[in-house]
Design a protein around this motif. Structure first.
Motif, PDB file in Angstrom:
ATOM      1  N   VAL A  42       0.898  -1.216   0.195  1.00  0.00           N
ATOM      2  CA  VAL A  42      -0.049   0.053  -0.168  1.00  0.00           C
ATOM      3  C   VAL A  42       0.958   1.308   0.115  1.00  0.00           C
ATOM      4  O   VAL A  42       1.835   1.268   0.573  1.00  0.00           O
ATOM      5  CB  VAL A  42      -0.786  -0.069   1.222  1.00  0.00           C
ATOM      6  N   ASN A  46       1.090  10.256  -1.407  1.00  0.00           N
ATOM      7  CA  ASN A  46       0.850  10.428  -3.009  1.00  0.00           C
ATOM      8  C   ASN A  46       2.304  10.632  -3.668  1.00  0.00           C
ATOM      9  O   ASN A  46       3.478  10.824  -3.115  1.00  0.00           O
ATOM     10  CB  ASN A  46       0.160  11.789  -3.217  1.00  0.00           C
ATOM     11  N   TYR A 139       0.560   7.386  -8.122  1.00  0.00           N
ATOM     12  CA  TYR A 139      -0.397   6.647  -7.088  1.00  0.00           C
ATOM     13  C   TYR A 139      -0.678   7.522  -6.091  1.00  0.00           C
ATOM     14  O   TYR A 139       0.052   8.666  -5.704  1.00  0.00           O
ATOM     15  CB  TYR A 139       0.376   5.268  -6.638  1.00  0.00           C
ATOM     16  N   LYS A 140      -1.875   7.425  -5.254  1.00  0.00           N
ATOM     17  CA  LYS A 140      -2.491   7.889  -4.217  1.00  0.00           C
ATOM     18  C   LYS A 140      -2.292   7.272  -2.930  1.00  0.00           C
ATOM     19  O   LYS A 140      -2.094   6.164  -2.991  1.00  0.00           O
ATOM     20  CB  LYS A 140      -4.130   8.375  -4.476  1.00  0.00           C
ATOM     21  N   ASN A 142      -2.718   5.387   0.250  1.00  0.00           N
ATOM     22  CA  ASN A 142      -3.485   4.222   0.693  1.00  0.00           C
ATOM     23  C   ASN A 142      -4.071   3.583  -0.639  1.00  0.00           C
ATOM     24  O   ASN A 142      -4.772   2.590  -0.188  1.00  0.00           O
ATOM     25  CB  ASN A 142      -4.687   4.602   1.386  1.00  0.00           C
ATOM     26  N   GLU A 143      -3.399   3.762  -1.642  1.00  0.00           N
ATOM     27  CA  GLU A 143      -3.880   3.248  -3.168  1.00  0.00           C
ATOM     28  C   GLU A 143      -3.117   1.496  -2.730  1.00  0.00           C
ATOM     29  O   GLU A 143      -1.866   1.579  -2.450  1.00  0.00           O
ATOM     30  CB  GLU A 143      -3.911   3.822  -4.219  1.00  0.00           C
TER      31      GLU A 143
END
Length: 406
Positions: A42, A46, A139-140, A142-143
């Motif tokens: 995870v 960001n 990617y963000k 918690n993605e």
């Protein structure tokens, strides 16, 4: 009298075997290639965390596109945080990977401007936000970036490195003990002393097959047709391996001792012994102390096909991966009969033509289940279910792509 079950039923039983809890270990990310991620990976932040330039150019306010000249007030190299800010009529020369300066919202590429003294003249316009990597583009926070069960390749290593993860938790590959049985069987380098002896390839073929599909192999070699020797091999193998795979000794002959040892000496729980398939109808699968025994026929082609059908799915399950046997549709280019009421796996040639797989049998030999050379060149297995009819030119059929298992 032994009861034979269908191929479909045998696979159902195989899939319902309860496996031991898979062990995990932490390894350096480049040592994790081909291993399976044990937990979701995870993102903790960001990426990028701030608007970033994707090209070399000039950071401006979009509304300045209509201006004749824009003054260059600073340079913004990658790796630095420029203190100057972009305002109306002002721009900052900015390089690939640099943070976009405060006040800017668009990047004009170098090739789109003409530099006049300390000013730029825009000769080709761009849309709003051009060449700006926005927050979280990659990617963000918690993605889930790499899902549990993913087989790690170069892209996964790159993402892990970008997350500053040096070690990753992976599932330990299963260990498979492999042995060939038979007093007539010679190992590599052994001298033939009579005409009845044959050179064994089974134990090495299966070792290569299992290693190619990411299992660790404990090579037990060749074991003579002797109950005590076979029992001793099983006891050692079961103490060290998750799965024990043997070839030979499971048919109905007077010297087929493997089945006797499994049933009488080991007192293993036999899940099935005999399946209506060709090749490999005498295959035996059993459980002993939560370890899995797969006893295969002795002929080379038969043992290899059965190892693909019954052992590889167990490897995939032990690895907790999403891997499956590569079964696809293909067009058959000749008539082909249904020869018996069994599920039949026949070696064929496969070609990819005009966006579709096609198969033929040119050069494939007919005979016993010992012809391993039928798996050379561009091989696949034609799958004919028990209830199949004769095949006609142009029919779509199921095939198993063998090249994808190497």
């Amino acid at each position: 009298m032994r009861n034979f079950i269908s191929y479909k039923k045998s696979i159902e039983i195989l899939n319902n075997i309860e496996l031991n809890k898979r062990a995990t270990q932490k390894v350096f990310i480049t040592n994790a290639i081909s291993k399976v991620v044990a937990k979701d990976i995870v993102a903790l932040e960001n990426s990028p965390s701030f608007p970033t330039s994707a090209m070399d150019g000039y950071a401006i306010k979009y509304e300045d596109l209509e201006k004749n000249l824009i003054e260059i007030i600073d340079k913004n190299p990658a790796g630095y945080v420029v203190e100057s800010q972009v305002s109306i009529g002002k721009c900052i020369k900015t390089f690939t990977g640099s943070l976009m300066p405060k006040g800017s919202d668009t990047l004009i590429p170098i090739e789109n401007v003409e530099v006049i003294d300390n000013k730029i003249k825009i000769i080709k316009k761009v849309p709003f936000g051009f060449a700006v990597r926005q927050i979280g583009e990659n990617y963000k926070e918690n993605e889930v970036l790499i899902k549990k069960g993913t087989v790690i390749g170069f892209a996964e290593v790159g993402v892990l490195a970008s997350l500053n993860i040096s070690q990753v938790e992976v599932i330990v590959n299963p260990t498979i003990a492999v042995a060939s049985t038979g007093s007539e069987v010679l190992d590599l380098g052994e001298t033939q002393t009579n005409d009845s002896q044959i050179r064994s390839s089974n134990h090495l073929t299966l070792e290569a097959l299992f290693k190619s599909n990411k299992a660790d192999v404990l090579q037990m070699g060749i074991v003579k047709d002797d109950i005590d020797s076979i029992t001793n091999m099983f006891e050692i193998a079961l103490s060290k391996a998750d799965i024990v795979v043997t070839t030979g000794g499971v048919s109905v002959g007077d010297y087929d001792f493997v089945q006797d040892v499994i049933k009488d000496r080991l007192k293993a729980d036999v899940l099935f012994h005999g399946v209506t398939i060709k090749p490999g109808m005498h295959i035996l699968v059993a459980i002993k102390d939560k370890k899995i025994i797969v006893a295969l026929p002795g002929f080379a082609y038969s043992s290899t096909v059965c190892a693909i059908l019954y052992v590889l799915p167990l490897i995939f399950r032990f690895r907790d991966s999403n891997e499956k046997l590569p079964i696809v549709k293909a067009k058959i280019t000749q008539n082909y009969p249904m020869k018996m009421k069994k599920t039949i796996f026949t070696a064929c040639n496969v070609h990819y033509v005009n966006g579709q797989y096609e198969i033929d049998f040119e050069g494939k030999k007919e005979g016993t289940s010992a012809i391993l050379t039928n798996m050379l060149e561009n091989p696949a297995l034609l799958i004919q279910d028990e209830g199949s009819q004769d095949l006609k030119i142009g029919d779509l059929v199921d095939i198993l792509l063998l090249d994808q298992l190497k």
